[in-house]
Design a protein around this motif. Structure first.
Motif, short mmCIF file in Angstrom:
data_model
loop_
_atom_site.label_atom_id
_atom_site.label_comp_id
_atom_site.label_asym_id
_atom_site.label_seq_id
_atom_site.Cartn_x
_atom_site.Cartn_y
_atom_site.Cartn_z
N ARG A 74 3.62 17.54 2.22
CA ARG A 74 3.41 17.14 3.60
C ARG A 74 2.16 16.28 3.74
O ARG A 74 1.82 15.54 2.84
N ASP A 75 1.46 16.36 4.87
CA ASP A 75 0.49 15.31 5.19
C ASP A 75 -0.61 15.12 4.14
O ASP A 75 -0.99 13.99 3.82
N LEU A 76 -1.13 16.19 3.57
CA LEU A 76 -2.20 16.04 2.58
C LEU A 76 -1.67 15.45 1.28
O LEU A 76 -2.34 14.64 0.63
N ALA A 77 -0.45 15.83 0.90
CA ALA A 77 0.17 15.21 -0.28
C ALA A 77 0.44 13.74 -0.04
O ALA A 77 0.29 12.91 -0.95
N ARG A 78 0.86 13.39 1.19
CA ARG A 78 1.09 11.98 1.51
C ARG A 78 -0.20 11.17 1.46
O ARG A 78 -0.20 10.00 1.09
N MET A 79 -1.33 11.78 1.85
CA MET A 79 -2.60 11.07 1.76
C MET A 79 -2.95 10.71 0.33
O MET A 79 -3.65 9.74 0.08
N LEU A 80 -2.45 11.50 -0.61
CA LEU A 80 -2.68 11.22 -2.02
C LEU A 80 -1.58 10.35 -2.62
O LEU A 80 -1.68 9.94 -3.78
N GLY A 81 -0.53 10.07 -1.86
CA GLY A 81 0.61 9.33 -2.38
C GLY A 81 1.47 10.15 -3.31
O GLY A 81 2.24 9.61 -4.11
N THR A 132 0.47 22.10 1.25
CA THR A 132 0.17 20.67 1.11
C THR A 132 -0.01 19.99 2.46
O THR A 132 0.13 18.79 2.56
N ASP A 133 -0.32 20.77 3.47
CA ASP A 133 -0.48 20.25 4.82
C ASP A 133 -1.69 20.93 5.45
O ASP A 133 -2.09 22.02 5.03
N SER A 134 -2.27 20.30 6.46
CA SER A 134 -3.46 20.86 7.09
C SER A 134 -3.13 21.82 8.24
O SER A 134 -4.05 22.32 8.89
N HIS A 135 -1.84 22.09 8.47
CA HIS A 135 -1.43 22.86 9.65
C HIS A 135 -0.66 24.12 9.27
O HIS A 135 -0.26 24.30 8.12
N VAL A 188 0.84 -1.18 0.00
CA VAL A 188 0.00 0.00 0.00
C VAL A 188 0.88 1.24 0.00
O VAL A 188 2.04 1.22 0.39
N THR A 189 0.31 2.34 -0.42
CA THR A 189 1.03 3.60 -0.40
C THR A 189 0.94 4.18 1.00
O THR A 189 0.07 3.85 1.79
N ARG A 190 1.84 5.14 1.33
CA ARG A 190 1.88 5.73 2.67
C ARG A 190 0.57 6.44 3.00
O ARG A 190 0.14 6.47 4.14
N GLY A 191 -0.05 7.03 1.98
CA GLY A 191 -1.26 7.79 2.25
C GLY A 191 -2.42 6.95 2.71
O GLY A 191 -3.38 7.47 3.30
N GLU A 192 -2.38 5.62 2.45
CA GLU A 192 -3.50 4.79 2.86
C GLU A 192 -3.52 4.55 4.37
O GLU A 192 -4.55 4.23 4.94
N ASN A 193 -2.37 4.64 5.02
CA ASN A 193 -2.30 4.62 6.48
C ASN A 193 -2.99 3.40 7.07
O ASN A 193 -3.84 3.51 7.96
N GLU A 230 3.63 12.89 -2.35
CA GLU A 230 4.56 13.77 -1.66
C GLU A 230 5.80 14.09 -2.49
O GLU A 230 6.42 15.14 -2.32
N ALA A 231 6.19 13.18 -3.40
CA ALA A 231 7.35 13.44 -4.25
C ALA A 231 7.00 14.35 -5.42
O ALA A 231 7.88 14.98 -6.01
N TRP A 232 5.73 14.43 -5.76
CA TRP A 232 5.29 15.25 -6.90
C TRP A 232 4.91 16.66 -6.45
O TRP A 232 5.17 17.63 -7.16
N LEU A 233 4.27 16.78 -5.29
CA LEU A 233 3.74 18.07 -4.83
C LEU A 233 4.65 18.66 -3.77
O LEU A 233 4.36 18.63 -2.58
N THR A 234 5.76 19.19 -4.18
CA THR A 234 6.71 19.81 -3.25
C THR A 234 6.28 21.25 -2.95
O THR A 234 5.43 21.82 -3.64
N GLU A 235 6.87 21.82 -1.91
CA GLU A 235 6.55 23.21 -1.59
C GLU A 235 7.72 23.87 -0.86
O GLU A 235 8.58 23.20 -0.29
N ASP A 236 7.73 25.20 -0.90
CA ASP A 236 8.73 25.97 -0.17
C ASP A 236 8.34 26.02 1.29
O ASP A 236 7.22 26.43 1.64
N GLU A 237 9.26 25.60 2.15
CA GLU A 237 8.95 25.52 3.58
C GLU A 237 9.92 26.38 4.38
O GLU A 237 11.13 26.21 4.29
N PRO A 238 9.41 27.35 5.17
CA PRO A 238 10.28 28.15 6.03
C PRO A 238 10.61 27.38 7.32
O PRO A 238 9.72 26.83 7.96
N ILE A 239 11.87 27.35 7.68
CA ILE A 239 12.32 26.74 8.92
C ILE A 239 12.78 27.88 9.83
O ILE A 239 13.68 28.65 9.47
#
Length: 413
Positions: free
Chosen positions: A277-284, A228-231, A51-56, A286-295
């Protein structure tokens, strides 16, 4: 003289025939057999299966051969479930179809993820969509339950010299509704958060911090939530931390050290191109839907997580303990949900010891064990659609009050 019938009228028309050359016929047969055989052989070899990671969820176990009648009857279904989960190239095919539906067909591959505008994704599960649609407001009984529970909690803390704060973290759809699909429209009227905040302020003395005003004030300066995340991202978490510290300092009347919120210049920032992040992982994807993330981190930060020994890098542990050595700071207990994960590295810098629990309801026995001077209870707004608080103090509200321990002996920091 008799005319001869034309050849075209007497000769039967033959259907057109098309045949491959023998060599291409063999190639076609070989390809057909390969399509049938190769996936089966690859499945047996465990190639790209699972299964893909998004299926959890867990993979279906291998079926067990048994002579019993019930076990034999269940064997076909068990084998089918096992084969579907372990079929070779399954993960890759799932990702391809998800990308096709998201990018080409302009829809979401999952009912738990909403495809928004301009690459934004939104969470539709766990009460989030219900919260945004605003179709089921709080009942009067629900509001009374909230008011009674939080008033008991606040009174119990105050009687023990603990500075208590109830914090509401707004969901992404609340802060960025402009990126939701045009087809989603909330029902007119106050939201559950609006109802609860108004009711608590009108009928209780509970210190409640609604983080929406602080975040809305900072929203035009930077993107505060992940696409791509809910937070919220680190920038949003820093805004939330500043609001929490300022409110705690006012509640404690300046009596607790270390609660002054640091200025923007105290933070070091770096931007990275990160996997989805989490929403992209739910779709499987995460490697396609990257984003700029501030640390973002404090330049002179010294707090560290001491338990567990190797914490999750995103602070998504159910129980985290941070310590800041060599500082005369108060102790804290933070009840939180997933929004509290990004708060951990910021809040940890302001307490000598902080216990972060992924729980909603306060445990008086744990508070007595930890001896905190500060207790924070954080709830995400979407949770108001799925549960009511539990009141652990209803039976103990009249219990004798233990005198607070002085901070000078180190037991209550």
């Amino acid at each position: 003289m008799t005319a001869r019938p034309s050849t075209s009228s007497t000769r039967a028309r033959r259907p057109l025939e098309w045949r491959l050359q023998p060599v291409w016929e063999r190639v076609l047969v070989a390809v057909f057999l390969a399509v049938l055989v190769v996936p089966g052989l690859a499945t047996l070899a465990g190639v790209d299966a699972g299964v893909t990671r998004g299926e959890n969820r867990d993979l279906a176990p291998a079926p067990v051969l048994a002579a019993a009648g019930a076990a034999m009857a269940a064997l076909p279904a068990a084998f089918t479930a096992y084969f579907q989960d372990h079929f070779a190239f399954r993960g890759r095919l799932v990702r391809w179809q998800a990308a096709l539906r998201l990018q080409a067909l302009r829809g979401s591959p999952s009912p738990t993820v909403i495809r928004g505008r301009d690459g934004w994704l939104f969470y539709a599960d766990d009460g989030a969509l219900d919260d945004y649609l605003n179709q089921v407001p709080f009942s009067a009984a629900d509001l009374d339950t909230w008011a009674t529970t939080l008033q008991h909690t606040s009174d119990w803390m105050t009687a023990r010299g603990i500075t208590y704060l109830f914090v509401i973290a707004p969901d992404k759809h609340v802060m960025y509704p402009e990126y939701l699909p045009a087809s989603i429209h909330p029902t007119a009227g106050p939201s559950r958060t609006d109802q609860l905040v108004a009711h608590l302020r009108a009928h209780t003395t509970v210190p409640v911090l609604d983080l929406r005003p602080a975040l809305f004030a900072a929203k035009n300066e930077a993107r505060l939530y992940h696409r791509t995340d809910s937070h919220w991202n680190d920038l949003g978490a820093a805004v939330a931390t500043r609001a929490i510290l300022n409110r705690l300092d006012r509640l404690a009347h300046g009596s607790l050290p270390g609660l002054a919120a640091p200025p923007d210049s105290a933070y070091a920032r770096r931007d990275v191109r990160a996997p989805g992040r989490d929403l992209a992982r739910m779709l499987g994807l995460e490697a396609w839907l990257t984003e700029d993330e501030p640390i973002l981190r404090l330049r002179d930060g010294t707090a560290r997580v001491v338990a567990p020994a190797q914490p999750d890098p995103n602070f998504d542990e159910g129980r985290l303990v941070s310590e800041k050595a060599g500082a005369d700071l108060p102790r804290a207990v933070v009840y939180r949900d997933s929004f509290g994960s990004a708060l951990v590295p910021f809040l940890a810098e302001h307490f000598s010891r902080a216990l972060f629990l992924w729980e909603y309801d306060v445990d008086p026995a744990l508070i007595a064990q930890e001896h905190p001077r500060v207790v924070i209870q954080e709830w995400a707004g979407r949770r108001f659609a799925t549960r009511l608080p539990y009141d652990p103090f209803a039976a103990s509200a009249a219990a004798p009050v233990a005198p607070p321990v002085s901070s000078s002996d180190g037991a209550r920091r």
